[in-house]
Scaffold this active site. Structure first.
Site, short mmCIF file in Angstrom:
data_model
loop_
_atom_site.label_atom_id
_atom_site.label_comp_id
_atom_site.label_asym_id
_atom_site.label_seq_id
_atom_site.Cartn_x
_atom_site.Cartn_y
_atom_site.Cartn_z
N ASP A 136 0.67 -1.19 0.02
CA ASP A 136 0.11 -0.02 0.22
C ASP A 136 0.72 1.28 0.14
OD1 ASP A 136 -3.22 0.56 0.89
OD2 ASP A 136 -1.68 2.27 1.76
N ILE A 137 0.44 2.16 -0.83
CA ILE A 137 1.34 3.28 -1.00
C ILE A 137 1.08 4.42 0.23
CG2 ILE A 137 1.75 5.54 -2.18
CD1 ILE A 137 0.75 4.22 -4.69
N ASP B 148 -2.74 9.00 -10.34
CA ASP B 148 -3.08 7.98 -11.49
C ASP B 148 -1.50 7.56 -11.95
OD1 ASP B 148 -5.53 7.79 -10.99
OD2 ASP B 148 -6.31 8.82 -12.95
N ARG C 138 12.71 -5.96 -0.91
CA ARG C 138 13.32 -5.35 -2.13
C ARG C 138 12.35 -4.55 -3.08
NH1 ARG C 138 14.73 -10.32 -5.33
NH2 ARG C 138 16.18 -10.81 -3.42
N HIS D 19 -5.84 14.16 -9.06
CA HIS D 19 -5.67 12.79 -9.31
C HIS D 19 -5.14 12.40 -10.31
CE1 HIS D 19 -8.81 11.61 -6.26
NE2 HIS D 19 -9.28 12.80 -6.52
N ASN E 104 -2.68 12.74 -3.63
CA ASN E 104 -4.03 13.14 -4.49
C ASN E 104 -4.63 14.48 -4.16
OD1 ASN E 104 -4.58 11.10 -6.32
ND2 ASN E 104 -5.52 9.65 -4.75
N GLU F 288 -5.27 1.96 -3.81
CA GLU F 288 -3.55 2.09 -3.96
C GLU F 288 -3.02 1.02 -3.45
OE1 GLU F 288 -5.57 3.94 -1.86
OE2 GLU F 288 -4.62 4.60 -0.29
#
Ligand code: MG
Length: 295
Positions: free
Chosen positions: A173-174, A190, A236, A186, A181, A216
């Site tokens: 997850d970012i 994206d 990694r 957006h 955003n 995300e």
């Protein structure tokens, strides 16, 4: 250019057919017996076969039956070439999967219209096949990032779970994606998602796969490695994201990701395994982000 097979044990008939078909501008292959004809149809990219009815080794009908039963992934349009005496049997030929027939002796004109009819069918079949492949590809991939979409991802995990000893599940997850955003809009978000998923794809092995699980959130699946090795791959991925600078227009952005790892063995259900990887991800977020936590 469509490829045509001429199968006839009579040399003169073969030569005449070859002369005609060459005039029409197709690539021609030849066979003088049934076995050779069947092998060539299976091995070469032949889409139209002109089969003599009576041939040593295997008759035109037997070849047709074998092709219709086989899993050959292209349609082979079969035209039976018959002698006058076999004319009454053409019903049998059609019943066995032959598409058309032509009675010897025939004129160039007769042959030509039949070949053109065959060509129409083959071209239509190719068009349908291409359309199907395009739709199929679109149906399994995420439009934005090009990785597997959630539905295809879940199906593939199910499939791999039945075939592999273990499956490493990495939920990725970012970090602070909402802030990106809200700050840059957006379109920038994206672009980040695209490049982010590309980094994951380029980091995992060829035998692994990745899909977009939610907004995300991405899920990488690592078959047949133990938990230490799966964690190494997750680490990694984390490092590659951390060290990347995302250039979007005039912006240069740095992002990080949090990762949760769970290794699924036969005893765990997939939904439960994903939930556990998600729990580990939650733990990674809660304890400071930009880290890998193994459940
Ligand atoms: Mg013959």
């Amino acid at each position: 250019m469509l490829e045509i097979l001429i199968a006839d044990d009579d040399k003169d008939a073969q030569n005449l057919l070859g002369l005609y078909i060459n005039k029409l501008g197709f690539k021609v292959h030849y066979a003088s017996n049934g076995i050779d004809a069947l092998n060539k149809i299976n091995e070469l990219n032949i889409s139209i076969a002109l089969l003599d009815w009576m041939m040593p080794g295997m008759s035109g009908i037997e070849i047709t039956q074998k092709i219709r039963e086989s899993k050959i992934d292209r349609y082979v349009y079969i035209i039976m070439v018959t002698g006058k005496s076999e004319k009454d049997d053409t019903i049998e030929a059609l019943h066995n999967g032959v598409d058309d027939y032509i009675v010897k002796p025939f004129t160039f004109q007769e042959l030509k219209v039949r070949i053109f009819a065959a060509e129409r069918i083959i071209k239509l079949e190719n068009k349908l096949k291409n359309a199907y492949n395009k739709l199929y590809n679109e149906s399994i991939h995420d439009v934005l990032t090009g990785v597997l979409n959630r539905k295809a991802l879940m199906e593939k995990i199910e499939d791999y779970n039945n075939k592999n000893k273990s499956l490493g599940i990495i939920m990725i997850d970012i970090d602070n994606f909402k802030v990106i955003n809200d700050t840059y809009g957006h379109l920038v978000g994206d672009q980040i998602l695209k490049e982010f998923s590309a980094i994951i794809s380029n980091t995992i092995r060829k035998s692994d796969f990745v899909g977009r699980y939610g907004g995300e959130e991405f899920l990488a699946v690592i078959p047949d490695l133990d938990v230490i090795e799966v964690k190494t791959i997750a680490e990694r991925i984390r490092k590659n994201i951390e060290s990347e600078t995302f250039h979007i227009g005039s912006l240069s952005l740095k992002i990080t990701a949090s990762l949760g790892v769970y290794v699924l063995t036969e005893k765990t259900k997939i939904e439960d395994a994903i939930k556990l990887a998600d729990d580990a991800l939650y733990e990674a977020k809660k304890s400071g982000k930009n880290k890998v936590i193994v459940y």
